[in-house]
Design an enzyme around this catalytic site. Structure first.
Site, PDB file in Angstrom:
ATOM      1  CB  SER A   1     -69.309  20.162  27.945  1.00 55.03           C
ATOM      2  OG  SER A   1     -69.132  19.217  28.982  1.00 55.03           O
ATOM      3  CE  LYS A   2     -68.123  13.369  22.866  1.00 58.65           C
ATOM      4  NZ  LYS A   2     -68.784  12.180  23.360  1.00 58.65           N
ATOM      5  NE  ARG A   3     -64.826  16.941  29.090  1.00 62.34           N
ATOM      6  CZ  ARG A   3     -64.507  18.028  29.779  1.00 62.34           C
ATOM      7  NH1 ARG A   3     -64.406  17.977  31.090  1.00 62.34           N
ATOM      8  NH2 ARG A   3     -64.281  19.172  29.159  1.00 62.34           N
TER       9      ARG A   3
END
Ligand code: GLU
Length: 512
Positions: A267-269
């Protein structure tokens, strides 16, 4: 199917920036289409207006263009099946036509339940710990054209009561379908809900729209993310009920992209936390202003990015890693795409960029570096091609050239404190003084010659070269590491090196 022209589409929804996984879907579809002399189409699936994000379509188009993934038909190019945006396709009544056909065949029905009624049903079932789906069992307790009389339905329709069209999924039936990556998949229909096909505003959902468009656009292979696998049985049923199973595209559900430790979906995180981009290009959220970083802006070459993506789940065999888009096209097949998730390795991603950086000619790099220097207000007579040749050995990205090599253009004003503390003493200062004099007397100032003089001077003074090598580097560059030392010395040239050594002797004299 045999004689159909191969046609694949990339069908993103413009709900924000495309994740790198989305671009991988586009890439694999493109590669397969081109491998088989077919067409690659961009279709925009914008039927969910509540999730529409301004600028997202342009972002998709720009990302594909940056990657070198060209389309044969798209909203901007047009083509024989235009328009290519679903919101515009809806105007022709095409989705409704197919939905009506399903209703007429007894395979879909109108459901008049209000959202509150559906919620209440779900709550009831949740409380009873039963799967809370609108399905063959629960539909019997709801207000739809299967439970209401014809008269009641007519009355509701005449009164303009909003309704959705749902797929009538049979109870306890085995649904078998073939996935090019996963082989035969068998699912019991009891796990599939009565999916909404047409919403109350007349807009089709993804489940209906992609099928109608794949039929109309003569798509032969539908490649998409693994998250769609659970809905695939419903899609197979729609084709079956339309009597079009014979032209149903072959589905390929791509494996997930996993976090570097393999623990869950990338994910972007994860990118933010570990310092790598998860998007092809920078994206600024139009509402929050938040910026998501992209490979392009981080200094990746598009060829490297595409190469990284290609190997996330696909393996051409023979340990082949570095490939151009056309080489990939020659080799691509779904048989060599893995079923299991593809772990993303940020270090390997950098390695790929480094390989592409090294493939650039010194002249190409020098041109880009010259622009960078100009922006920084640096005027120089240093041979930039040579500087680039030295700098590219240790860099992963072009933008590191300045950080790693600014001393080629600006003499140091400070010196690595650790090295000075460890190596600067009366004896080494005497060595630098002696070396400066020896260099002044050299008539040719090549790497070989300056190195020989360095060693001869050290030997004459009874000092090990290793003891003064790094100190010498710090005196001329300020920093303890960098390009091959004597190549760097040659490039700086005699006058500059002598001047820097004299300055260092002066600047450091008080630090003993
Ligand atoms: N519009 C769908 C999405 O954005 C595309 C899935 C498909 O390719 O069929 O995920």
């Amino acid at each position: 199917m045999e004689n159909r022209r191969v046609r694949l589409r990339y069908a993103p929804s413009p709900t924000g920036p495309q994740h790198m996984g989305g671009i991988r879907t586009a890439l694999f579809s493109y590669l397969y289409a081109k491998r088989h002399g077919g067409d690659f189409i961009l279709r925009i699936e914008d039927t969910d207006q509540t999730r529409f994000v301004e600028g997202a379509e342009d972002y998709i188009v720009e990302s594909l263009a940056w990657c070198g993934i060209t389309t044969d038909e798209s909203p901007a190019q047009g083509g024989p099946h235009a328009p290519y945006r679903q919101s515009e396709r809806k105007e022709s009544g095409i989705y409704k036509k197919y939905a009506d056909q399903l209703i007429a065949g007894g395979h879909a029905y109108m459901a008049f339940d209000t959202p509150e009624e559906v919620d209440a049903m779900r709550e009831r079932l949740d409380a009873a710990k039963v799967a809370s789906q609108y399905n063959s069992i629960t539909r019997q307790t709801m207000r739809n054209s299967l439970t209401l009389s014809e008269d009641e339905v007519k009355k509701l329709l005449d009164a303009g009561t909003p309704y959705v069209v749902r797929l009538k999924v049979p109870r306890n039936e085995e649904i078998r379908f073939h996935d090019i990556i996963r082989g035969w998949v068998v699912v019991n229909s009891s796990t599939v809900d009565d999916k909404v096909l047409l919403k109350s505003d007349g807009m089709p959902t993804y489940h209906l729209a992609h099928i109608v468009d794949d039929i109309e656009m003569k798509i032969t292979h539908a490649v998409r993310g693994e998250e769609w696998l659970p809905s695939a049985p419903a899609h197979i049923l729609v084709y079956r009920y339309l009597g079009l199973e014979n032209i149903m595209p072959e589905y390929a559900h791509l494996p997930l992209l996993l976090k570097p430790d393999g623990n869950g979906k990338l994910s972007k995180r994860d990118g933010d936390r570990l310092g790598f981009p998860t998007f092809p290009l920078d994206w600024k959220d139009p509402k929050t202003g938040e910026v998501s970083s992209g490979y392009r802006e981080k200094g990746y070459y598009p060829e490297a990015f595409v190469n990284i993506l290609a190997l996330l789940g696909w393996n051409p065999g023979n340990n082949l890693e570095l490939m151009t888009l056309s080489e990939m096209t020659e080799l691509f097949s779904f048989e060599r795409v893995s079923k299991s998730g593809a772990k993303f390795d940020p270090e390997k991603a950098k390695w790929f960029n480094q390989q592409y950086l090294r493939k650039q000619t010194n002249a190409e790099l020098a041109k880009v570096f010259a622009e960078d220097l100009e922006k920084r207000g640096i005027k120089t007579t240093v041979n930039l091609e040579k500087a680039c040749e030295l700098l590219k050995e240790k860099a992963h990205f072009m933008h590191e050239f300045w950080n790693n090599g600014s001393f080629f253009f600006v003499p140091p004003t400070s010196y690595d404190a650790d090295v000075i503390k460890k190596r600067w003493n009366e004896q080494s200062a005497a060595f630098i003084t002696e070396l400066t004099e020896a260099y002044k007397n050299l008539s040719t100032f090549t790497a070989a010659e300056t190195e020989a003089t360095f060693k001869a001077t050290a030997e004459k003074m009874g000092i090990g070269s290793g003891q003064v090598m790094q100190l010498f580097r710090v005196c001329i560059s300020g920093v303890g590491g960098g390009p091959i030392l004597f190549e760097m010395v040659e490039l700086l040239g005699k006058e500059e090196v002598v001047r820097r050594l004299e300055t260092a002797l002066k600047n450091l004299s008080s630090q003993m």
